[in-house]
Design a protein around this motif. Sequence first.
Motif, PDB file in Angstrom:
ATOM      1  N   ARG A 174       0.825  -1.215   0.000  1.00 16.13           N
ATOM      2  CA  ARG A 174       0.000   0.000   0.000  1.00 16.13           C
ATOM      3  C   ARG A 174       0.850   1.252   0.000  1.00 16.13           C
ATOM      4  N   GLU A 252      -5.371  -0.781   2.376  1.00 17.87           N
ATOM      5  CA  GLU A 252      -5.353  -1.509   1.122  1.00 17.87           C
ATOM      6  C   GLU A 252      -5.871  -0.623  -0.005  1.00 17.87           C
ATOM      7  N   TYR A 253      -5.688  -1.098  -1.221  1.00 16.25           N
ATOM      8  CA  TYR A 253      -6.172  -0.368  -2.390  1.00 16.25           C
ATOM      9  C   TYR A 253      -7.644  -0.710  -2.609  1.00 16.25           C
TER      10      TYR A 253
END
Length: 297
Positions: A174, A252-253
């Motif tokens: 990340r 997180e993405y």
Amino acid sequence: MKSMVIGGIILIIALISGTYIVAGDAFSFGEDYINDLTMLAAIAIITITVFVALKYVNQMKNDTASGELSEENWDGIGEYKNPIPTGWGLAFIGTLVWLFWYWTIGYPTSGFSQIGQWNEEVNEYNARFASKWENPSNETLVAMGESTYLVQCAPCHGVDAEGINGKAHDLTKRMAKDQVAYVITNGANNFPDVYPAGMPPMMLTEQADIDAVSSYVAGGFKGEQPAAYAVCASCHGADGKGMAYVGPNIVEYDDAIVATVLENGKKGTIGMMPSFKGRLNPTQEKAVAAYIRSLGE
């Protein structure tokens, strides 16, 4: 004068022939009236220009000034009170007539347009695409995201998404510690439609706090949470997963942050990522996010 007329006719024929040789394949003569109209306009412009030029060259050679001088003069140079040339007046009026005709009738708003056809085909394709992939599985999104990533993102981030030795962001994790510290120190983009407040710089001022929070966030929120992270939690949440319209997910993405960065670009410690707005549709943006998340897994 006769020789000038003959020369003018030869010049007109030469110019029209040159125009046709260069752009003749664009004219279908009957199949597309817009191109035909363009060719006729070119012929008219060439003809009028040559003959007007010949007319005034002949006048300059043979005519003498006459008429009543106006009272005003500049350094002894005055002007005659002669009417404007008839040809010039007719050309001016004709230009105005053509202008209003083109604005109201002649402009092909309802005729064939290559740009219009392209837009229609793209819109039709996008509609079919959205309908086909309305509810894709995660496996489908990852596969779609991989193909999209390799075309749109790999040139900068690398095929392995590791950032090509620091030239771009490493998408397999990340954030790195130095990137977290950069955002804490310098602030982050203000995305008015998604995170309108943005992140102001220097939310933490003590270097020890910056180092502790940067290590904690870059480490994936593992271990003991630093006390200074409380400043970040007010926008990003205690778990770092963000708050809608306040702060993005920094764990997180998720779909929101990937779509936001793709559409707006992003400035960071490495440099500026350009906006990809209009190049990917929402499903492709979601697919790219799913693929990037799969890299971390």
